[in-house]
Design a protein around this motif. Structure first.
Motif, PDB file in Angstrom:
ATOM      1  N   UNK A 226      23.691  12.749  43.116  1.00 44.97           N
ATOM      2  CA  UNK A 226      23.370  11.636  43.670  1.00 44.97           C
ATOM      3  C   UNK A 226      22.998   9.911  43.005  1.00 44.97           C
ATOM      4  N   UNK A 227      23.036   9.987  42.435  1.00 42.89           N
ATOM      5  CA  UNK A 227      22.571   9.510  41.726  1.00 42.89           C
ATOM      6  C   UNK A 227      23.671   8.868  40.183  1.00 42.89           C
ATOM      7  N   UNK A 228      24.067   7.297  39.891  1.00 41.87           N
ATOM      8  CA  UNK A 228      24.686   7.557  37.903  1.00 41.87           C
ATOM      9  C   UNK A 228      23.447   7.674  37.632  1.00 41.87           C
ATOM     10  N   UNK A 229      23.268   8.336  36.477  1.00 44.70           N
ATOM     11  CA  UNK A 229      22.082   8.761  35.841  1.00 44.70           C
ATOM     12  C   UNK A 229      22.688   8.313  33.974  1.00 44.70           C
ATOM     13  N   UNK A 230      21.482   8.262  33.178  1.00 47.14           N
ATOM     14  CA  UNK A 230      21.647   7.671  31.511  1.00 47.14           C
ATOM     15  C   UNK A 230      21.506   9.607  31.509  1.00 47.14           C
ATOM     16  N   UNK A 231      21.925   9.882  30.041  1.00 44.55           N
ATOM     17  CA  UNK A 231      22.036  11.351  29.295  1.00 44.55           C
ATOM     18  C   UNK A 231      22.204  10.793  27.903  1.00 44.55           C
ATOM     19  N   UNK A 232      21.058  11.609  27.266  1.00 43.17           N
ATOM     20  CA  UNK A 232      21.619  11.467  25.822  1.00 43.17           C
ATOM     21  C   UNK A 232      21.609  12.951  25.602  1.00 43.17           C
ATOM     22  N   UNK A 233      22.412  12.758  24.453  1.00 52.06           N
ATOM     23  CA  UNK A 233      23.286  14.637  23.738  1.00 52.06           C
ATOM     24  C   UNK A 233      23.207  14.255  22.507  1.00 52.06           C
ATOM     25  N   UNK A 234      21.951  14.980  21.740  1.00 49.07           N
ATOM     26  CA  UNK A 234      22.386  15.159  20.093  1.00 49.07           C
ATOM     27  C   UNK A 234      23.791  16.048  19.538  1.00 49.07           C
ATOM     28  N   UNK A 235      23.942  15.550  18.094  1.00 47.28           N
ATOM     29  CA  UNK A 235      24.962  16.454  17.855  1.00 47.28           C
ATOM     30  C   UNK A 235      24.376  17.601  17.719  1.00 47.28           C
ATOM     31  N   UNK A 236      25.709  18.800  17.937  1.00 49.26           N
ATOM     32  CA  UNK A 236      24.992  20.162  18.032  1.00 49.26           C
ATOM     33  C   UNK A 236      24.140  20.373  18.584  1.00 49.26           C
ATOM     34  N   UNK A 237      24.164  19.845  20.013  1.00 44.93           N
ATOM     35  CA  UNK A 237      23.664  19.745  21.255  1.00 44.93           C
ATOM     36  C   UNK A 237      24.728  20.740  22.090  1.00 44.93           C
ATOM     37  N   UNK A 238      24.474  21.659  23.155  1.00 48.66           N
ATOM     38  CA  UNK A 238      24.883  22.069  24.186  1.00 48.66           C
ATOM     39  C   UNK A 238      24.530  21.217  25.835  1.00 48.66           C
ATOM     40  N   UNK A 239      23.513  20.734  25.691  1.00 50.93           N
ATOM     41  CA  UNK A 239      23.100  20.713  26.952  1.00 50.93           C
ATOM     42  C   UNK A 239      21.970  19.027  26.938  1.00 50.93           C
ATOM     43  N   UNK A 240      22.506  18.217  27.597  1.00 52.16           N
ATOM     44  CA  UNK A 240      21.945  16.954  27.638  1.00 52.16           C
ATOM     45  C   UNK A 240      20.662  17.088  28.328  1.00 52.16           C
ATOM     46  N   UNK A 241      19.928  15.787  28.038  1.00 49.94           N
ATOM     47  CA  UNK A 241      18.146  15.066  28.035  1.00 49.94           C
ATOM     48  C   UNK A 241      18.872  14.452  29.099  1.00 49.94           C
ATOM     49  N   UNK A 242      18.281  14.445  30.521  1.00 54.11           N
ATOM     50  CA  UNK A 242      18.582  13.230  31.768  1.00 54.11           C
ATOM     51  C   UNK A 242      16.969  12.752  31.232  1.00 54.11           C
ATOM     52  N   UNK A 243      17.494  11.140  31.261  1.00 51.38           N
ATOM     53  CA  UNK A 243      16.159   9.913  30.896  1.00 51.38           C
ATOM     54  C   UNK A 243      15.966   8.852  31.368  1.00 51.38           C
ATOM     55  N   UNK A 244      17.295   7.760  32.015  1.00 50.39           N
ATOM     56  CA  UNK A 244      16.725   7.527  33.067  1.00 50.39           C
ATOM     57  C   UNK A 244      17.913   7.957  34.563  1.00 50.39           C
ATOM     58  N   UNK A 245      17.937   7.662  35.701  1.00 48.55           N
ATOM     59  CA  UNK A 245      18.394   7.367  36.938  1.00 48.55           C
ATOM     60  C   UNK A 245      18.813   5.768  37.210  1.00 48.55           C
ATOM     61  N   UNK A 246      19.052   5.981  38.171  1.00 49.27           N
ATOM     62  CA  UNK A 246      20.197   4.815  39.016  1.00 49.27           C
ATOM     63  C   UNK A 246      19.912   3.565  37.513  1.00 49.27           C
ATOM     64  N   UNK A 247      21.256   4.029  36.826  1.00 48.07           N
ATOM     65  CA  UNK A 247      21.625   3.354  35.703  1.00 48.07           C
ATOM     66  C   UNK A 247      23.378   3.775  35.896  1.00 48.07           C
ATOM     67  N   UNK A 248      23.725   2.355  35.845  1.00 42.45           N
ATOM     68  CA  UNK A 248      25.223   2.406  35.925  1.00 42.45           C
ATOM     69  C   UNK A 248      26.234   2.012  34.545  1.00 42.45           C
TER      70      UNK A 248
END
Length: 237
Positions: A105-127
């Motif tokens: 329900x909220x736009x969130x910031x993710x990160x994904x390193x090269x050769x990774x398949x699953x992103x990491x949730x960094x912060x919620x409520x980010x546009x």
């Protein structure tokens, strides 16, 4: 009466198809070979099955690679899904791509390193995130669109680099700049591909898309079809 209406409609479609071909013939100075001269890597979003998905490829459009699809993961907390990736940024130092997508329900910031398949949730409520998209300015060069035509401003001197011939409409006809390549030698722009707004609307109804994206060699003014995207990050090492 019905036959006349049908005939008029068919005639209108034929006229639009002919005008589309005439438009491309007289306004396109295409050279697909210029793609082979492009250097670097481009990061962009492309709509796959209605979902904006992250890709990268060589600037020459070779070696296209899927980076990440958020399809089926964008729960909007109302029982529906918005799986689009609405913003992104690739950091070449850390070899990490950051992107904005829906998360419970909220736009969130993710990160994904090269050769990774699953992103990491960094912060919620980010546009939005840091942007490295190509821009309409490069050193002393500025590109703009006026009544559908493209103009290049350099050292105070302005010239037309792509003239639009047709019935101009801000939303449905003409050319729009997207940005310069990192070395300033090329310009990416979008063409609605029609002389009239009705032609664009009809094509959108039939194909569910509007126009094409091109890249122009500013030394020759020749163009070639390019990535169908507005948000493009172009990196040359």
């Amino acid at each position: 009466m019905k036959k006349k209406i049908i005939l008029r409609f068919l005639l209108l479609i034929i006229i639009i198809v002919i005008s589309f071909n005439i438009f491309q013939y007289f306004t396109s100075n295409t050279n697909s070979q210029l793609l082979s001269d492009l250097e670097g890597t481009v990061y962009y979003t492309e709509r796959i099955e209605g979902v904006l998905t992250l890709f990268k490829s060589d600037a020459s459009l070779q070696n296209k690679t899927l980076i990440y699809s958020h399809k089926g993961k964008g729960n909007d907390s109302y029982g529906d899904y918005n799986d689009n990736i609405i913003d992104f940024y690739y950091d070449k130092t850390s070899k990490t791509i950051y992107f904005i997508a829906m998360n419970n329900g909220s736009w969130s910031l993710f990160s994904l390193k090269e050769k990774e398949n699953k992103p990491t949730l960094l912060q919620k409520e980010v546009m939005e995130t840091d942007k490295g998209y190509i821009q309409n300015q490069f050193n002393k060069l500025t590109v703009s669109s006026k009544k559908g035509s493209l103009y290049l401003l350099e050292n105070g001197n302005e010239k037309t680099i792509k003239k639009f011939y047709g019935l101009y409409d801000e939303k449905f006809t003409g050319y729009q700049p997207i940005g310069f390549s990192p070395d300033g030698k090329y310009l990416v722009y979008h063409s609605m591909e029609h002389l009239t707004p009705f032609g664009t609307l009809l094509e959108g109804f039939v194909n569910n898309s509007f126009g094409n994206t091109y890249i122009m060699d500013l030394s020759t003014m020749e163009s070639a079809k390019f990535i169908d995207a507005y948000k493009i990050q172009w990196i040359i090492d």
